[in-house]
Write a protein that holds these residues in place. Structure first.
Motif, mmCIF file in Angstrom:
data_model
loop_
_atom_site.group_PDB
_atom_site.id
_atom_site.type_symbol
_atom_site.label_atom_id
_atom_site.label_comp_id
_atom_site.label_asym_id
_atom_site.label_seq_id
_atom_site.Cartn_x
_atom_site.Cartn_y
_atom_site.Cartn_z
ATOM 1 N N ASN A 284 0.512 -1.177 0.073
ATOM 2 C CA ASN A 284 -0.060 0.046 0.174
ATOM 3 C C ASN A 284 0.911 0.698 0.349
ATOM 4 O O ASN A 284 1.509 1.356 0.967
ATOM 5 C CB ASN A 284 -0.950 -0.331 1.114
ATOM 6 N N ASN A 285 0.691 2.541 -0.767
ATOM 7 C CA ASN A 285 1.200 3.268 -0.968
ATOM 8 C C ASN A 285 2.332 4.340 0.231
ATOM 9 O O ASN A 285 3.120 4.683 -0.027
ATOM 10 C CB ASN A 285 0.544 4.463 -1.445
ATOM 11 N N LYS A 286 1.209 4.279 1.421
ATOM 12 C CA LYS A 286 2.590 4.737 2.454
ATOM 13 C C LYS A 286 1.795 4.121 3.923
ATOM 14 O O LYS A 286 2.486 3.422 4.704
ATOM 15 C CB LYS A 286 1.404 6.730 2.755
ATOM 16 N N THR B 76 -7.761 -5.399 17.610
ATOM 17 C CA THR B 76 -6.379 -6.848 18.013
ATOM 18 C C THR B 76 -5.994 -7.120 16.590
ATOM 19 O O THR B 76 -6.869 -7.349 15.584
ATOM 20 C CB THR B 76 -6.302 -7.789 18.723
ATOM 21 N N LEU B 77 -4.752 -7.483 16.716
ATOM 22 C CA LEU B 77 -4.556 -7.888 14.728
ATOM 23 C C LEU B 77 -3.166 -8.955 14.851
ATOM 24 O O LEU B 77 -2.148 -8.620 15.855
ATOM 25 C CB LEU B 77 -2.968 -6.539 14.348
ATOM 26 N N ILE B 78 -3.402 -10.330 14.708
ATOM 27 C CA ILE B 78 -2.971 -11.458 14.822
ATOM 28 C C ILE B 78 -2.863 -12.317 13.587
ATOM 29 O O ILE B 78 -3.938 -12.164 12.718
ATOM 30 C CB ILE B 78 -3.705 -12.019 15.637
ATOM 31 N N GLU B 79 -1.765 -12.646 13.755
ATOM 32 C CA GLU B 79 -1.476 -13.822 12.603
ATOM 33 C C GLU B 79 -1.754 -12.770 11.179
ATOM 34 O O GLU B 79 -1.627 -14.454 9.862
ATOM 35 C CB GLU B 79 -2.346 -15.152 12.512
ATOM 36 N N ASN B 80 -1.645 -11.785 10.775
ATOM 37 C CA ASN B 80 -1.355 -10.860 9.621
ATOM 38 C C ASN B 80 -0.114 -11.085 8.900
ATOM 39 O O ASN B 80 0.743 -11.492 9.660
ATOM 40 C CB ASN B 80 -1.905 -9.953 9.651
ATOM 41 N N LYS B 81 -0.057 -10.940 7.601
ATOM 42 C CA LYS B 81 1.578 -10.937 6.821
ATOM 43 C C LYS B 81 1.533 -9.107 6.328
ATOM 44 O O LYS B 81 -0.038 -8.606 5.753
ATOM 45 C CB LYS B 81 2.090 -11.861 5.897
ATOM 46 N N ILE B 82 1.957 -8.428 7.042
ATOM 47 C CA ILE B 82 2.540 -6.692 6.832
ATOM 48 C C ILE B 82 3.249 -6.116 5.951
ATOM 49 O O ILE B 82 4.733 -6.282 6.859
ATOM 50 C CB ILE B 82 2.039 -6.209 8.473
ATOM 51 N N TYR B 83 3.632 -6.268 4.879
ATOM 52 C CA TYR B 83 4.518 -5.863 4.621
ATOM 53 C C TYR B 83 5.218 -5.036 3.246
ATOM 54 O O TYR B 83 3.704 -5.040 2.438
ATOM 55 C CB TYR B 83 5.419 -7.221 4.062
ATOM 56 N N GLY B 84 6.013 -3.903 2.448
ATOM 57 C CA GLY B 84 5.934 -3.558 2.035
ATOM 58 C C GLY B 84 5.893 -2.541 0.984
ATOM 59 O O GLY B 84 5.466 -1.974 0.450
ATOM 60 N N LEU C 121 9.484 0.620 4.955
ATOM 61 C CA LEU C 121 10.425 1.611 4.994
ATOM 62 C C LEU C 121 10.063 2.596 5.754
ATOM 63 O O LEU C 121 11.818 2.884 6.375
ATOM 64 C CB LEU C 121 9.404 2.811 3.289
ATOM 65 N N ARG C 122 9.690 2.381 6.522
ATOM 66 C CA ARG C 122 10.599 3.917 7.996
ATOM 67 C C ARG C 122 9.912 2.707 9.151
ATOM 68 O O ARG C 122 10.938 2.773 9.781
ATOM 69 C CB ARG C 122 9.045 4.973 7.993
ATOM 70 N N TYR C 123 9.047 2.121 9.245
ATOM 71 C CA TYR C 123 8.457 1.621 10.431
ATOM 72 C C TYR C 123 7.704 0.826 10.261
ATOM 73 O O TYR C 123 6.483 0.435 9.385
ATOM 74 C CB TYR C 123 7.520 2.723 11.217
ATOM 75 N N GLY C 124 8.209 -0.323 11.144
ATOM 76 C CA GLY C 124 6.980 -1.750 11.040
ATOM 77 C C GLY C 124 5.845 -1.292 12.085
ATOM 78 O O GLY C 124 4.357 -0.975 11.253
ATOM 79 N N VAL C 125 6.433 -0.888 13.075
ATOM 80 C CA VAL C 125 4.937 -0.567 13.695
ATOM 81 C C VAL C 125 5.765 1.007 14.681
ATOM 82 O O VAL C 125 6.961 1.089 15.219
ATOM 83 C CB VAL C 125 4.676 -1.760 15.249
ATOM 84 N N ASP C 126 4.266 2.324 14.229
ATOM 85 C CA ASP C 126 4.580 3.636 14.714
ATOM 86 C C ASP C 126 3.981 3.792 16.204
ATOM 87 O O ASP C 126 2.498 4.356 15.433
ATOM 88 C CB ASP C 126 4.604 4.292 14.080
ATOM 89 N N GLY D 257 15.796 -5.275 11.737
ATOM 90 C CA GLY D 257 14.035 -6.199 10.929
ATOM 91 C C GLY D 257 13.792 -4.441 10.983
ATOM 92 O O GLY D 257 14.517 -3.139 11.147
ATOM 93 N N ASP D 258 12.514 -4.296 9.979
ATOM 94 C CA ASP D 258 12.267 -3.057 10.567
ATOM 95 C C ASP D 258 12.052 -2.064 11.675
ATOM 96 O O ASP D 258 12.406 -2.301 12.823
ATOM 97 C CB ASP D 258 10.371 -3.333 10.247
#
Length: 267
Positions: free
Chosen positions: A126-128, A140-148, A173-178, A209-210
């Motif tokens: 996703n763009n940003k 709750t976020l669980i068992e997801n793939k979040i990348y790119g 690019l900037r943060y995995g989790v902010d 990692g991120d």
């Protein structure tokens, strides 16, 4: 359904609509693909929403909505927008390539939406931002793939009781989790793209990692992508948390440091 303003609009201005199910359709080349507005209990299954100018799927003042097995992609502003909508579930879906134009730039955006579960999705490119959680609690976020994603995997602002566990979060690019503008975020037991864990300038400067911001409790973390078995757990702040999570044949690696705790091993 295509070439109109809204593909499917579920709405009544006088009372809530109950028990709505939408199955097996494509909505595209619209202003908004699907809009649940003032709905109590609804389901959308096997939906593909793409090339919609504003939103692929928009939940507004609607509670207990489940989006399952959806593909939401190539929407210029936002993929899925939940506004003032509580107890939503987004599961087993692919959300990608959203937010390339306009002011949205999100895969999933929760705004004033509490008690949301986002589980077993692939959210990428996703763009940003893949997921933005704003002014929303008990998410709750669980068992997801979040990348790119071009900026951040998960952005959390002005929220409480946010849990991100057993996700693969990498190559953002900037943060995995902010979570700079939020209270402490439970982001334990995630894989961050490298066994050394996420990078934090103070608490994990060796992480490859991120990146993670302040207010993100990332330890223990996973040494391999979820759901590798047996798993390796790494910790740099609490050994007992890793012990409690580990199963038979798993490995726990404790980073150098001073740990002041009573450890119980009863497995």
């Amino acid at each position: 359904i295509y070439n109109a303003t809204i593909g499917i609009y579920v709405h009544n201005g006088s009372f809530k609509i109950h028990n709505v199910t939408i199955n097996n359709c494509k909505v595209y080349n619209l202003q908004t693909g699907i809009n649940f507005d003032n709905v109590e209990e609804g389901k959308a299954n096997n939906i593909e929403a793409y090339d919609n100018l504003n939103y692929g799927i928009y939940l507004y003042v609607s509670n207990n909505i489940t989006l399952n097995n959806t593909k939401v992609h190539n929407n210029p502003q936002q993929g899925i927008f939940c506004e003032k909508s509580h107890y939503a579930k987004i599961t087993n879906s692919s959300i990608y390539n959203n937010g390339n134009q306009g002011v949205g730039h999100y895969g999933i955006y929760l705004r004033y939406s509490n008690h949301t579960i986002i589980r077993a999705n692939i959210i990428y490119d996703n763009n940003k931002y893949s997921v933005v959680i704003g002014d929303s609690n008990n998410v709750t976020l669980i068992e997801n793939k979040i990348y790119g994603n071009n900026i951040t995997g998960v952005m959390v602002s002005f929220c409480r009781d946010i849990v991100l566990n057993y996700n693969n979060i990498y190559n953002n690019l900037r943060y995995g989790v902010d979570g700079m503008y939020s209270s402490n975020i439970n982001a334990q037991f995630n894989y961050w793209g490298d066994s050394s864990g996420p990078y934090h300038a103070t608490t994990n400067p060796g992480g490859q990692g991120d990146n993670v911001s302040d207010n993100v409790d990332y330890s223990p973390w996973l040494g391999f992508p979820w759901p590798t078995s047996p798993m390796t757990y790494h910790t740099n702040d609490n050994i007992q948390d890793a012990i409690d999570a580990a199963n038979a044949n798993d490995t726990i690696k404790v980073n150098p440091g001073l740990y002041k705790e009573n450890i119980v091993i009863d497995k």
